[in-house]
Enzyme design. Structure first.
Site, PDB file in Angstrom:
ATOM      1  N   ASP A   9     -31.754  29.675 -35.176  1.00 36.90           N
ATOM      2  CA  ASP A   9     -30.760  29.762 -36.263  1.00 36.90           C
ATOM      3  C   ASP A   9     -30.299  28.437 -36.862  1.00 36.90           C
ATOM      4  OD1 ASP A   9     -30.744  32.501 -36.364  1.00 36.90           O
ATOM      5  OD2 ASP A   9     -28.971  32.761 -35.128  1.00 36.90           O
ATOM      6  N   LYS A  93     -34.658  37.615 -37.824  1.00 38.50           N
ATOM      7  CA  LYS A  93     -34.053  38.602 -36.917  1.00 38.50           C
ATOM      8  C   LYS A  93     -32.741  39.111 -37.509  1.00 38.50           C
ATOM      9  CE  LYS A  93     -31.614  35.072 -34.254  1.00 38.50           C
ATOM     10  NZ  LYS A  93     -30.253  35.502 -34.572  1.00 38.50           N
ATOM     11  N   CYS A 126     -26.471  33.706 -30.200  1.00 38.26           N
ATOM     12  CA  CYS A 126     -27.901  33.975 -30.314  1.00 38.26           C
ATOM     13  C   CYS A 126     -28.725  33.259 -29.244  1.00 38.26           C
ATOM     14  CB  CYS A 126     -28.379  33.636 -31.720  1.00 38.26           C
ATOM     15  SG  CYS A 126     -27.653  34.765 -32.938  1.00 38.26           S
TER      16      CYS A 126
END
Ligand code: ZN
Length: 173
Positions: A9, A93, A126
């Site tokens: 991310d 995702k 995450c």
């Protein structure tokens, strides 16, 4: 044990001030650490996998967090200072874990990967949930301490402890 570097991310909405869900000034500290990890992985011919938050309008996650990383917007793009090269893998995702509803697992298995080295954000979201699924699936996990961060410093530290003590991840200090 064959290793892959997994960059979690590092997208515009989280990394840069003004992004929809800017993670804070600690992001600027982890970028150079991740650049070094990417260079190291390239030199060692280790696969590099980028996980990128990529949401649809009205995604369930927006009940907890403001809208961010909308598919097709600049906010969902990997920041240019960590840009992937040809041969790297980019996996969008919609949930915290990079394994949920994606082909991350088969992508890693096809490459013979047994160990994941995680960098990116957020440590307690995450990174943590991707690590948990990785452990459930039998991968070894390493986390570069200076290469992960969170908007919440206490949650960051708690997550590192969970990663190490509960998930058996190796914390590289
Ligand atoms: Zn998200």
């Amino acid at each position: 044990m064959k290793r892959a570097l997994v960059v979690v991310d590092m997208i515009e909405d989280f990394v840069h001030e003004g992004g929809a869900l800017y993670c804070g000034p600690s992001m600027a500290r982890i970028v150079p650490v991740i650049q070094e990890e990417i260079a190291r992985a390239r030199a060692a011919a280790e696969p590099i996998v980028y996980l990128t938050d990529n949401h649809l309008p009205g995604d369930a996650e927006f009940q907890m967090f403001p809208p961010h990383a909308l598919a097709g917007t600049k906010g969902a793009e990997i920041v240019p200072e960590l840009a992937p090269l040809k041969g790297d893998v980019v996996i969008p995702k919609r949930r915290y874990s990079g394994f949920f509803g994606t082909d991350l697992d088969i992508t890693l298995r096809e490459r013979g990967v047994e160990t994941l080295r995680l960098v990116g954000d957020c440590t307690n979201i995450c990174v943590l949930y991707t690590a948990a699924d990785a452990r459930n699936l039998g991968y070894a996990v390493e986390v570069v301490e200076k290469g992960v961060t969170s908007f919440d410093e206490e949650a960051h530290r708690n997550a590192l402890r969970e990663l190490e003590r509960t998930l058996g991840a190796k914390i590289l200090r």
